[in-house]
Scaffold this motif. Structure first.
Motif, PDB file in Angstrom:
ATOM      1  N   PRO A 296      39.220  94.946  32.040  1.00 56.67           N
ATOM      2  CA  PRO A 296      39.602  94.593  30.673  1.00 56.67           C
ATOM      3  C   PRO A 296      40.631  95.556  30.087  1.00 56.67           C
ATOM      4  CG  PRO A 296      37.220  94.510  30.955  1.00 56.67           C
ATOM      5  CD  PRO A 296      37.764  95.089  32.212  1.00 56.67           C
ATOM      6  N   ARG A 297      40.460  96.833  30.412  1.00 56.12           N
ATOM      7  CA  ARG A 297      41.380  97.844  29.877  1.00 56.12           C
ATOM      8  C   ARG A 297      42.803  97.604  30.388  1.00 56.12           C
ATOM      9  NH1 ARG A 297      40.399 103.708  31.802  1.00 56.12           N
ATOM     10  NH2 ARG A 297      42.272 104.755  31.040  1.00 56.12           N
ATOM     11  N   LEU A 298      42.895  97.347  31.688  1.00 55.18           N
ATOM     12  CA  LEU A 298      44.209  97.069  32.272  1.00 55.18           C
ATOM     13  C   LEU A 298      44.808  95.804  31.686  1.00 55.18           C
ATOM     14  CD1 LEU A 298      44.363  97.722  36.100  1.00 55.18           C
ATOM     15  CD2 LEU A 298      45.486  98.911  34.232  1.00 55.18           C
ATOM     16  N   ALA A 299      43.985  94.789  31.575  1.00 53.07           N
ATOM     17  CA  ALA A 299      44.469  93.505  31.062  1.00 53.07           C
ATOM     18  C   ALA A 299      45.060  93.681  29.668  1.00 53.07           C
ATOM     19  CB  ALA A 299      43.323  92.495  31.029  1.00 53.07           C
ATOM     20  N   LYS A 300      44.366  94.488  28.857  1.00 51.00           N
ATOM     21  CA  LYS A 300      44.812  94.731  27.485  1.00 51.00           C
ATOM     22  C   LYS A 300      46.194  95.393  27.494  1.00 51.00           C
ATOM     23  CE  LYS A 300      43.052  97.395  23.664  1.00 51.00           C
ATOM     24  NZ  LYS A 300      41.949  98.328  23.326  1.00 51.00           N
ATOM     25  N   VAL A 301      46.323  96.420  28.321  1.00 50.66           N
ATOM     26  CA  VAL A 301      47.594  97.147  28.374  1.00 50.66           C
ATOM     27  C   VAL A 301      48.706  96.243  28.904  1.00 50.66           C
ATOM     28  CG1 VAL A 301      48.783  99.147  29.298  1.00 50.66           C
ATOM     29  CG2 VAL A 301      46.382  99.329  28.699  1.00 50.66           C
ATOM     30  N   LEU A 302      48.393  95.453  29.912  1.00 53.21           N
ATOM     31  CA  LEU A 302      49.404  94.556  30.477  1.00 53.21           C
ATOM     32  C   LEU A 302      49.886  93.557  29.436  1.00 53.21           C
ATOM     33  CD1 LEU A 302      47.907  93.992  34.023  1.00 53.21           C
ATOM     34  CD2 LEU A 302      50.135  94.986  33.493  1.00 53.21           C
ATOM     35  N   LYS A 303      48.963  93.110  28.617  1.00 53.24           N
ATOM     36  CA  LYS A 303      49.356  92.168  27.573  1.00 53.24           C
ATOM     37  C   LYS A 303      50.308  92.844  26.583  1.00 53.24           C
ATOM     38  CE  LYS A 303      46.160  89.315  26.258  1.00 53.24           C
ATOM     39  NZ  LYS A 303      44.927  88.830  25.569  1.00 53.24           N
ATOM     40  N   GLN A 304      49.966  94.078  26.207  1.00 55.23           N
ATOM     41  CA  GLN A 304      50.835  94.838  25.291  1.00 55.23           C
ATOM     42  C   GLN A 304      52.223  95.037  25.889  1.00 55.23           C
ATOM     43  OE1 GLN A 304      48.211  98.306  24.732  1.00 55.23           O
ATOM     44  NE2 GLN A 304      48.259  97.839  22.547  1.00 55.23           N
ATOM     45  N   ILE A 305      52.241  95.276  27.202  1.00 54.91           N
ATOM     46  CA  ILE A 305      53.538  95.468  27.846  1.00 54.91           C
ATOM     47  C   ILE A 305      54.395  94.223  27.693  1.00 54.91           C
ATOM     48  CG2 ILE A 305      54.696  95.727  30.083  1.00 54.91           C
ATOM     49  CD1 ILE A 305      52.411  97.586  30.893  1.00 54.91           C
ATOM     50  N   SER A 306      53.775  93.073  27.933  1.00 56.35           N
ATOM     51  CA  SER A 306      54.574  91.845  27.867  1.00 56.35           C
ATOM     52  C   SER A 306      55.070  91.611  26.450  1.00 56.35           C
ATOM     53  CB  SER A 306      53.757  90.653  28.378  1.00 56.35           C
ATOM     54  OG  SER A 306      52.722  90.341  27.471  1.00 56.35           O
ATOM     55  N   VAL A 307      54.258  91.945  25.473  1.00 58.10           N
ATOM     56  CA  VAL A 307      54.686  91.789  24.078  1.00 58.10           C
ATOM     57  C   VAL A 307      55.913  92.665  23.804  1.00 58.10           C
ATOM     58  CG1 VAL A 307      54.070  92.283  21.686  1.00 58.10           C
ATOM     59  CG2 VAL A 307      52.408  91.196  23.194  1.00 58.10           C
ATOM     60  N   HIS A 308      55.782  93.954  24.134  1.00 57.93           N
ATOM     61  CA  HIS A 308      56.880  94.875  23.836  1.00 57.93           C
ATOM     62  C   HIS A 308      58.104  94.604  24.697  1.00 57.93           C
ATOM     63  CE1 HIS A 308      54.680  97.134  20.940  1.00 57.93           C
ATOM     64  NE2 HIS A 308      53.699  97.376  21.779  1.00 57.93           N
ATOM     65  N   ALA A 309      57.853  94.150  25.901  1.00 59.45           N
ATOM     66  CA  ALA A 309      58.985  93.851  26.781  1.00 59.45           C
ATOM     67  C   ALA A 309      59.791  92.695  26.221  1.00 59.45           C
ATOM     68  CB  ALA A 309      58.482  93.514  28.179  1.00 59.45           C
ATOM     69  N   GLU A 310      59.080  91.692  25.723  1.00 57.37           N
ATOM     70  CA  GLU A 310      59.790  90.553  25.126  1.00 57.37           C
ATOM     71  C   GLU A 310      60.555  90.975  23.889  1.00 57.37           C
ATOM     72  OE1 GLU A 310      57.060  87.261  24.523  1.00 57.37           O
ATOM     73  OE2 GLU A 310      56.544  87.374  26.661  1.00 57.37           O
ATOM     74  N   ALA A 311      59.891  91.792  23.058  1.00 59.80           N
ATOM     75  CA  ALA A 311      60.543  92.292  21.851  1.00 59.80           C
ATOM     76  C   ALA A 311      61.824  93.035  22.220  1.00 59.80           C
ATOM     77  CB  ALA A 311      59.596  93.218  21.080  1.00 59.80           C
ATOM     78  N   ALA A 312      61.723  93.853  23.264  1.00 60.52           N
ATOM     79  CA  ALA A 312      62.877  94.647  23.678  1.00 60.52           C
ATOM     80  C   ALA A 312      64.009  93.762  24.196  1.00 60.52           C
ATOM     81  CB  ALA A 312      62.455  95.645  24.751  1.00 60.52           C
ATOM     82  N   SER A 313      63.637  92.760  24.992  1.00 60.72           N
ATOM     83  CA  SER A 313      64.696  91.939  25.594  1.00 60.72           C
ATOM     84  C   SER A 313      65.302  90.993  24.566  1.00 60.72           C
ATOM     85  CB  SER A 313      64.153  91.155  26.797  1.00 60.72           C
ATOM     86  OG  SER A 313      63.111  90.296  26.384  1.00 60.72           O
ATOM     87  N   SER A 314      64.517  90.559  23.580  1.00 58.86           N
ATOM     88  CA  SER A 314      65.098  89.686  22.562  1.00 58.86           C
ATOM     89  C   SER A 314      65.974  90.505  21.616  1.00 58.86           C
ATOM     90  CB  SER A 314      63.991  88.950  21.789  1.00 58.86           C
ATOM     91  OG  SER A 314      63.231  89.862  21.023  1.00 58.86           O
ATOM     92  N   ALA A 315      65.601  91.752  21.396  1.00 57.16           N
ATOM     93  CA  ALA A 315      66.431  92.637  20.579  1.00 57.16           C
ATOM     94  C   ALA A 315      67.771  92.884  21.274  1.00 57.16           C
ATOM     95  CB  ALA A 315      65.711  93.971  20.361  1.00 57.16           C
ATOM     96  N   GLU A 316      67.704  92.895  22.595  1.00 52.66           N
ATOM     97  CA  GLU A 316      68.892  93.122  23.403  1.00 52.66           C
ATOM     98  C   GLU A 316      69.907  91.985  23.219  1.00 52.66           C
ATOM     99  OE1 GLU A 316      68.997  93.406  27.981  1.00 52.66           O
ATOM    100  OE2 GLU A 316      67.659  94.984  27.259  1.00 52.66           O
TER     101      GLU A 316
END
Lengths: 151, 151
Positions: B129-149
């Motif tokens: 569960p801990r990993l899953a949570k972090v992975l989800k956060q990564i995808s959120v921030h990664a999308e934010a970063a790439s859309s900002a790009e």
DNA sequence: TCATTATATATCGTGCCACGATATAACTAT
DNA sequence: ATAGTTATATCGTGGCACGATATATAATGA
């Protein structure tokens, strides 16, 4: 039956654990290659990541880096030495506590780290679902194994 | 502002990536300790896992183990040498292709692996569960970063 | 205050493990 | 048969993490 190759039927929990570790190693391999291609040793990449990625307000000392990297203090000192020598990182003496060295990623280090961060985020977006799937299978088989143990 | 410790605000994607790697290292540290306590070198544990956990019908050769462990063939030969010397593993010559060595975990190896498997399944039920949570956060921030790009 | 203890970093020597380069054996194909 | 490929094995090297130890600074307390 039982051919030469499969003398016995492999435990499904074992198989899924093996799959999990293989997935992990694959990711780590990707990460190591990415670091190398960017001109960093894999451990240097991890060091930069933990230094630059420390939450606001954290005192990023050698001891902090050591804990985050799962290394002993002295190993971390050496890793910092090498990274500093290559201009990726800088030590600053902590004015409040002269024993401590505060670590900061240089502009050069940040630039490289930025590239690696982007590619890792991409890779993890693929790995994430795959890992989640395997982890779920593990919990299923683990429960099956432990309930079988009870009976 | 900007205290000595936090000269700049750390990028949230960087922070969550750092957290992910810390979680991974923590798990690997747990695993290494568990192996040591069971009397195995961590790599030996991984070797036994990949050999015993190979899907039915797989020819478990040195090359297979090397690929699953992310090692070169020669490194794997050496790891198998050491493990065989300690009675954890056995080589059998493949009758159909005499170049190949088929690997099998001995009874002793299986016994030790069994303990490790149980404790790892337990640990992974927490880590999952801990990993899953972090992975989800990564995808959120990664999308934010790439859309900002894009903008 | 000043001795004692604890903490943070640094140094030094050692050993293991993965690797590259190379060798040997056996299978394959023409 | 002969060349080329595949699967293991051997050997020498180097890097990196470690234990042991050293040094400097902080914190504690009588």
């Amino acid at each position: 039956m039982s051919s030469q190759f499969t003398a016995e039927g492999s435990d499904p929990l074992l198989t899924v654990l093996a799959e999990f570790r293989f997935a992990l190693r694959s990711f780590l391999h990707f990460s190591e290659c990415a670091a190398q291609e960017a001109g960093l040793h894999p451990q240097q990449h991890q060091l930069l990541l933990q230094v630059a990625g420390a939450p606001r307000g954290t005192a990023v000392t050698i001891a902090y880096a050591a804990e985050r990297l799962g290394l002993r203090h002295n190993s971390t000192v050496e890793l910092v030495d090498r990274s500093e020598r290559e201009g990726l990182l800088a030590r600053t003496e902590d004015a409040a506590d002269k024993r401590r060295a505060i670590l900061q990623v240089t502009r050069k280090g940040k630039k490289i780290l930025g590239q690696l961060t982007a590619s890792h985020a991409r890779e993890l977006n693929e790995l994430g679902p795959r890992l989640a799937k395997v982890l779920k299978q593990i919990s299923v088989h683990a429960e099956a194994a432990s309930s079988a143990e009870i009976q």
